[in-house]
Design a protein around this motif. Structure first.
Motif, short mmCIF file in Angstrom:
data_model
loop_
_atom_site.label_atom_id
_atom_site.label_comp_id
_atom_site.label_asym_id
_atom_site.label_seq_id
_atom_site.Cartn_x
_atom_site.Cartn_y
_atom_site.Cartn_z
N VAL A 233 -14.43 6.38 -89.26
CA VAL A 233 -13.34 7.15 -88.52
C VAL A 233 -13.10 8.13 -89.57
O VAL A 233 -13.28 9.41 -89.47
N ALA A 234 -12.74 7.64 -90.98
CA ALA A 234 -12.28 8.67 -92.07
C ALA A 234 -13.27 9.74 -92.28
O ALA A 234 -13.15 10.77 -92.60
N GLY A 235 -14.39 9.01 -92.30
CA GLY A 235 -15.68 9.85 -92.83
C GLY A 235 -15.66 10.75 -91.72
O GLY A 235 -16.37 12.03 -92.16
N LEU A 236 -15.85 10.44 -90.38
CA LEU A 236 -15.96 11.66 -89.40
C LEU A 236 -15.07 12.60 -89.61
O LEU A 236 -15.50 13.83 -89.37
N LEU A 237 -13.76 12.40 -89.74
CA LEU A 237 -12.84 13.38 -89.89
C LEU A 237 -12.99 14.07 -91.03
O LEU A 237 -12.51 15.40 -90.85
N TRP A 238 -13.54 13.58 -92.03
CA TRP A 238 -13.57 14.53 -93.34
C TRP A 238 -14.71 15.58 -93.07
O TRP A 238 -14.68 16.52 -93.43
N MET A 239 -15.94 15.06 -92.54
CA MET A 239 -17.05 15.93 -92.13
C MET A 239 -16.57 16.85 -91.12
O MET A 239 -17.16 17.93 -91.17
N LEU A 240 -15.78 16.68 -90.05
CA LEU A 240 -15.38 17.66 -89.06
C LEU A 240 -14.39 18.64 -90.01
O LEU A 240 -14.61 19.86 -89.87
#
Length: 405
Positions: free
Chosen positions: A279-286
């Motif tokens: 989830v943290a990785g997804l939010l960073w990428m967004l």
């Protein structure tokens, strides 16, 4: 030999293969971290020496291995063995060594040409394998995510071609800007989006979002068109308009990512280290995708934007996400029975909060400036967190094999 014995051999082979792949990914992570330190200490390491171990070494290896695995699962087609994907991974890793030896990007030569061509060959092979899976599949309802892998591989081929052209024709800066966006927002981001639809709910024990599944084809179509236009605009030196089209790409990603993350807040979800990492990785990428678009739209220099955002994208986004997935996936694929798998997952989960804190705090610090103590501290924290992730996973897998023996 009995059916059970054949199954046991198959499971052992699967476990050895994925453990080996995980070790290769970990190796390139360590090489990338060492190159980053050498770059900041002024030891003659170039920018491309830092980037390629992460992008071609770790990231491309991970995507080849696990997109093959998920394509098999989602299309409900039988595993035919690991020789083919193993050879594709070997080609990419040998090409990676060639790129390092020839100092690709800094001093592009015949060895870099041959290495880039080898990567393209492996990607075309990967596309052919995935297409064959789709044609021979039982057309499960989540097979709609498999075309993300095809589009992703196509964008990396385009990105490599831009890198080759950049040393020969046109504006080097413009073509490298196109190369970097096709690599990150085409190859890496599309693979991530296609995978998390089914994988993230599995990590958290939540229900797979029907909304995300239904939106996949539409989101992929918008993403591909928007990014293709953006890449062409970058290559012609029009970053402002490229930023606008990249913002459309971000909105397309949100169509899928938002319902996937939203489903995790339903009853019964478990926030393990693996789930939180993804989830943290997804939010960073967004966040980085949106920031890149805004920087370009407001007249920012594409290269300067890349330099600012790249550590957060790679460390906080992609590498945190990949190592997070490995917390759950490697124990599962190594197998040995439910109890051994649960024990290994529990071992990888210990002190996960501390590791996540290091990575994400480090990501925030790298955004404060392109140089300076905050940037250096952030890079160190990201490196420590990712290394600790790798050590925790490695120890758990070794213990899992010892339990089996």
């Amino acid at each position: 030999m009995s059916t059970l014995a054949v199954s046991d051999v198959s499971l052992r082979a699967r476990g050895r293969w994925h453990t080996t792949a995980g070790a290769v990914i970990a190796f390139w992570l360590v090489v990338g971290i060492a190159a980053t330190l050498g770059y900041h200490l002024g030891l003659g390491v170039t920018w491309w020496d830092v980037i390629h171990p992460f992008t071609i070494g770790a990231l491309t290896t991970a995507i080849l291995v696990y997109s093959t695995h998920f394509a098999e699962a989602l299309t409900r087609t039988a595993t035919v063995g690991y020789r083919g994907v193993g050879l594709r991974v070997a080609i990419v890793n040998l090409a990676m060594l060639g790129l390092l030896i020839d100092r690709a990007g800094d001093d592009w030569g015949p060895l870099a040409d041959a290495s880039a061509t080898a990567v393209i060959t492996a990607l075309i092979w990967q596309i052919a394998v995935v297409v064959k899976r789709l044609r021979g599949s039982l057309a499960g309802q989540f097979a709609v995510t498999v075309p993300f892998y095809l589009a992703a591989a196509g964008f990396l081929i385009v990105a490599i071609l831009f890198a080759i052209l950049a040393t020969r024709v046109g504006s080097y800066s413009d073509l490298i800007a196109a190369h970097s966006r096709a690599t990150v927002w085409g190859f890496a981001w599309l693979t991530v989006i296609g995978t998390v639809v089914t994988l993230l709910p599995t990590l958290a024990g939540s229900r797979i979002s029907d909304t995300a599944r239904q939106r996949c084809t539409r989101a992929l179509s918008v993403h591909v068109v928007a990014l293709a236009v953006a890449v062409v605009l970058h290559s012609f030196g029009e970053p402002t308009w490229a930023g606008l089209t990249q913002l459309v790409m971000v909105l397309a990603a949100l169509l899928v990512v938002q319902p996937v993350i939203g489903m995790l807040f339903s009853a019964g979800s478990t926030w393990t280290t693996a789930a939180v990492s993804v989830v943290a990785g997804l939010l960073w990428m967004l966040a980085v995708a949106a920031a890149d678009a805004v920087i370009l739209m407001t007249g920012g220099d594409p290269r300067a934007g890349t330099l600012l955002l790249l550590p957060a994208l790679l460390g906080g986004g992609l590498l945190q996400l990949i190592t997070g997935v490995l917390h759950h996936l490697l124990p599962t694929l190594v197998g040995g029975g439910p109890e051994k798998v649960r024990t290994a997952r529990a071992a990888t989960d210990r002190a996960g909060g501390a590791r996540l804190t290091l990575i994400n705090l480090g990501g925030l610090l790298t955004l404060l400036d392109v140089t300076g103590p905050a940037r250096s501290t952030g890079l160190i924290l990201i490196g420590l967190g990712l290394t600790w992730h790798v050590v925790a996973i490695t120890r758990a897998i070794i213990a899992q094999y010892r339990m089996e023996n």
